[in-house]
Design a protein around this motif. Sequence first.
Motif, PDB file in Angstrom:
ATOM      1  N   LEU A  25     -44.693  12.942 -21.885  1.00 56.40           N
ATOM      2  CA  LEU A  25     -44.304  14.267 -22.358  1.00 56.40           C
ATOM      3  C   LEU A  25     -45.117  14.711 -23.579  1.00 56.40           C
ATOM      4  O   LEU A  25     -45.112  15.885 -23.932  1.00 56.40           O
ATOM      5  CB  LEU A  25     -42.806  14.290 -22.692  1.00 56.40           C
ATOM      6  N   ARG A  26     -45.819  13.771 -24.213  1.00 53.21           N
ATOM      7  CA  ARG A  26     -46.711  14.145 -25.314  1.00 53.21           C
ATOM      8  C   ARG A  26     -47.925  14.919 -24.804  1.00 53.21           C
ATOM      9  O   ARG A  26     -48.559  15.668 -25.566  1.00 53.21           O
ATOM     10  CB  ARG A  26     -47.199  12.896 -26.046  1.00 53.21           C
ATOM     11  N   TYR A  27     -48.259  14.714 -23.535  1.00 57.67           N
ATOM     12  CA  TYR A  27     -49.508  15.262 -23.004  1.00 57.67           C
ATOM     13  C   TYR A  27     -49.290  16.271 -21.878  1.00 57.67           C
ATOM     14  O   TYR A  27     -50.133  17.148 -21.677  1.00 57.67           O
ATOM     15  CB  TYR A  27     -50.398  14.122 -22.482  1.00 57.67           C
ATOM     16  N   LEU A  42     -38.412   2.136 -16.045  1.00 54.81           N
ATOM     17  CA  LEU A  42     -39.838   2.182 -16.374  1.00 54.81           C
ATOM     18  C   LEU A  42     -40.354   3.616 -16.334  1.00 54.81           C
ATOM     19  O   LEU A  42     -41.086   4.054 -17.234  1.00 54.81           O
ATOM     20  CB  LEU A  42     -40.622   1.305 -15.391  1.00 54.81           C
ATOM     21  N   MET A  43     -39.955   4.364 -15.301  1.00 56.86           N
ATOM     22  CA  MET A  43     -40.407   5.753 -15.182  1.00 56.86           C
ATOM     23  C   MET A  43     -39.886   6.599 -16.335  1.00 56.86           C
ATOM     24  O   MET A  43     -40.596   7.471 -16.852  1.00 56.86           O
ATOM     25  CB  MET A  43     -39.946   6.342 -13.843  1.00 56.86           C
ATOM     26  N   ASN A  44     -38.646   6.364 -16.755  1.00 57.77           N
ATOM     27  CA  ASN A  44     -38.110   7.101 -17.896  1.00 57.77           C
ATOM     28  C   ASN A  44     -38.882   6.779 -19.168  1.00 57.77           C
ATOM     29  O   ASN A  44     -39.145   7.663 -19.992  1.00 57.77           O
ATOM     30  CB  ASN A  44     -36.624   6.782 -18.086  1.00 57.77           C
ATOM     31  N   ARG A  45     -39.227   5.500 -19.331  1.00 56.49           N
ATOM     32  CA  ARG A  45     -39.992   5.113 -20.516  1.00 56.49           C
ATOM     33  C   ARG A  45     -41.370   5.763 -20.497  1.00 56.49           C
ATOM     34  O   ARG A  45     -41.849   6.273 -21.521  1.00 56.49           O
ATOM     35  CB  ARG A  45     -40.129   3.587 -20.577  1.00 56.49           C
ATOM     36  N   LEU A  46     -42.033   5.752 -19.343  1.00 56.68           N
ATOM     37  CA  LEU A  46     -43.341   6.401 -19.225  1.00 56.68           C
ATOM     38  C   LEU A  46     -43.215   7.910 -19.417  1.00 56.68           C
ATOM     39  O   LEU A  46     -44.106   8.547 -19.990  1.00 56.68           O
ATOM     40  CB  LEU A  46     -43.944   6.095 -17.853  1.00 56.68           C
ATOM     41  N   ASN A  47     -42.104   8.458 -18.951  1.00 50.02           N
ATOM     42  CA  ASN A  47     -41.900   9.900 -19.083  1.00 50.02           C
ATOM     43  C   ASN A  47     -41.853  10.319 -20.552  1.00 50.02           C
ATOM     44  O   ASN A  47     -42.425  11.355 -20.940  1.00 50.02           O
ATOM     45  CB  ASN A  47     -40.607  10.306 -18.380  1.00 50.02           C
ATOM     46  N   ILE A  48     -41.184   9.523 -21.384  1.00 51.57           N
ATOM     47  CA  ILE A  48     -41.125   9.821 -22.821  1.00 51.57           C
ATOM     48  C   ILE A  48     -42.538   9.872 -23.408  1.00 51.57           C
ATOM     49  O   ILE A  48     -42.861  10.751 -24.209  1.00 51.57           O
ATOM     50  CB  ILE A  48     -40.269   8.767 -23.550  1.00 51.57           C
ATOM     51  N   PHE A  49     -43.382   8.939 -22.982  1.00 52.17           N
ATOM     52  CA  PHE A  49     -44.765   8.899 -23.466  1.00 52.17           C
ATOM     53  C   PHE A  49     -45.584  10.058 -22.902  1.00 52.17           C
ATOM     54  O   PHE A  49     -46.299  10.752 -23.644  1.00 52.17           O
ATOM     55  CB  PHE A  49     -45.397   7.568 -23.086  1.00 52.17           C
TER      56      PHE A  49
END
Length: 406
Positions: free
Chosen positions: A269-271, A260-267
């Motif tokens: 990283l846009r900001y 879950l943290m990796n998935r959130l990290n991908i998102f």
Amino acid sequence: MTTPAFRLPLPLLLAMLTAIGPLSIDMYLPAMAAMAGSLSSDIHHVELSVSTFLLGFALGQITGGPLSDRVGRRPVIFLGLTLFGIASVALTHVSSLDGLLLLRGLQAIGGGLAVVNSTAIVRDHFDGTDIARVLSMVAMIMMAAPLAAPLLGSLVLTFSGWRSIFGILSAYAAILIGILVWQLPESHPPHRRIKRSPWAGYATVLKHRVARRYILMLASAYSGMFVFITASPYLYLEHFEQNEQTFPWLFGANVIVIMLMNRLNIFWLRYWSPQRLLTAGILLQFASALALLLLALSPHFKLPVVLPLLMIYVGSLGLITANTMGTVMQYFREVAGSATALMGVIQFSGGALAGLLWGKLHDHTPVPMMEVSLLTASLALVFLLFARKASQSEASQGDIHASATD
């Protein structure tokens, strides 16, 4: 190499390769009690095979990284997978604790030779924030391995003996060789390969003040996870008196949070920058480690309370690992293999030492596990502060140089 009619996504291929590590460690965790009985030992001594594997994995990486900078990624990957497969077959016939430790070491050397190339291949293809984003994708896919591995190991124990676990690992290595021969092109062409001593790359990485501190930070944070892996059979099977069928679900809860943290990290990283996100991960890990130690010293150390905190503690690596690797690898391209190897060596050596420290302090209470976990989290926080200070100093020197040039 003939181009295949269709190509699997690079993150998927690298996740399959990287999964060698967690599969080798996590699949046999539910079998430790059965292995101890079969090898006329006890579970505590069988747990030492985790530290043996980590040390062997580090040795494989320290050799494989600079070797791949010199001869290319593919030859080193296939050499490592072959050694891993042969050792796994031999483990199906092991009859003593000493034999287990020796063969686990050889198996780990092969795994380290192969896996060290994953991050180097990402660096060969990508730059900047894209490195952290792709590494997060690799980690998110790869986390299916530690999630499924204990369940698979428990299932194997139900229908067969613990030796079959190592048979499955040997089959996985053989299948992976076939897939990578077909699908994975060489990403480090001859004109980029270093001609000097293969060890010179380590000097290049170690001399970099900022990268050196981030590597030590990552190793400290990662060591906490290895303490959890080493001590989890005791914590869940012995202290909380859970059975072998429940263990994979308890263990897998931590893996789900990492995914879950990796998935959130991908998102995210846009900001936000990788540095800001890894800082959040380090703070999460430290806070949860402190809470776990305080609970272990109190009468309130109960599974429903401990499990969520362990999920946060281990899951924080989903914010730490890819962002730290992306930050470090941005500084190195020609010696990407050496940089990856150095990170891996320090990570796995630190994890092995932390696991051995827990084994030395182990008094059949959860306190030593939580003490070592807080120690590694505290070291990670200290090295993060040092890294940020060095980075700011480097930026200031760059500004001064730019002003003088103007």
